[in-house]
Design a protein around this motif. Structure first.
Motif, PDB file in Angstrom:
ATOM      1  N   ASN A   1      -0.640   4.063   0.551  1.00  0.00           N
ATOM      2  CA  ASN A   1      -1.489   4.955   1.331  1.00  0.00           C
ATOM      3  C   ASN A   1      -0.831   5.243   2.680  1.00  0.00           C
ATOM      4  OD1 ASN A   1      -3.529   6.005   3.031  1.00  0.00           O
ATOM      5  ND2 ASN A   1      -5.116   5.030   1.805  1.00  0.00           N
TER       6      ASN A   1
ATOM      7  N   SER B   1       0.833  -1.192   0.000  1.00  0.00           N
ATOM      8  CA  SER B   1       0.000   0.000   0.000  1.00  0.00           C
ATOM      9  C   SER B   1       0.872   1.248   0.000  1.00  0.00           C
ATOM     10  CB  SER B   1      -0.917   0.016   1.221  1.00  0.00           C
ATOM     11  OG  SER B   1      -1.666   1.202   1.246  1.00  0.00           O
TER      12      SER B   1
ATOM     13  N   ARG C   1      -2.079   6.458   5.241  1.00  0.00           N
ATOM     14  CA  ARG C   1      -2.996   6.113   6.329  1.00  0.00           C
ATOM     15  C   ARG C   1      -2.758   4.671   6.792  1.00  0.00           C
ATOM     16  NH1 ARG C   1      -5.391   7.113  10.770  1.00  0.00           N
ATOM     17  NH2 ARG C   1      -7.510   6.374  10.989  1.00  0.00           N
ATOM     18  N   THR C   2      -2.428   3.789   5.856  1.00  0.00           N
ATOM     19  CA  THR C   2      -2.150   2.399   6.207  1.00  0.00           C
ATOM     20  C   THR C   2      -0.946   2.310   7.139  1.00  0.00           C
ATOM     21  OG1 THR C   2      -3.018   1.632   4.093  1.00  0.00           O
ATOM     22  CG2 THR C   2      -1.582   0.116   5.264  1.00  0.00           C
TER      23      THR C   2
END
Length: 93
Positions: A23, A21, A25-26
């Motif tokens: 991302n 990922s 946020r991950t």
């Protein structure tokens, strides 16, 4: 270069292990999970912490089963789209 079918046959192709990922946020969530686990390990009895770890293992297994089903669903949907594309009416441009 091996074909994807050969890699799949010999177990060298594992899409669930190659997903990374991007991302942010991950990464943030994973950091929070680690922080909470450290707190629980410090504050819980050894037996209670082992039960919590078992819970996480079960959640991970459940997520893995769901991911496999989602992968198969997506693959089938893509294959059905290709069938539709190649068997549909031929339009003249």
């Amino acid at each position: 270069m091996n074909s994807i079918l050969e890699d799949l046959y010999y177990g060298r192709w594992r899409p669930d292990e190659s997903i990374k990922s991007s991302n942010s946020r991950t990464r943030q969530i994973n950091r929070q999970i680690s922080d909470y686990m450290a707190i629980y390990k410090k504050n819980l009895t050894e037996q209670d912490f082992e039960q919590l770890e078992k819970l996480f293992e079960l959640v991970g297994e459940s997520n893995s089963i769901h991911e496999a089903a989602a992968f198969m669903h997506g693959f089938r949907a893509g294959a059905l789209m290709m069938i539709d594309v190649f068997s549909g009416e031929k339009e003249v441009l």
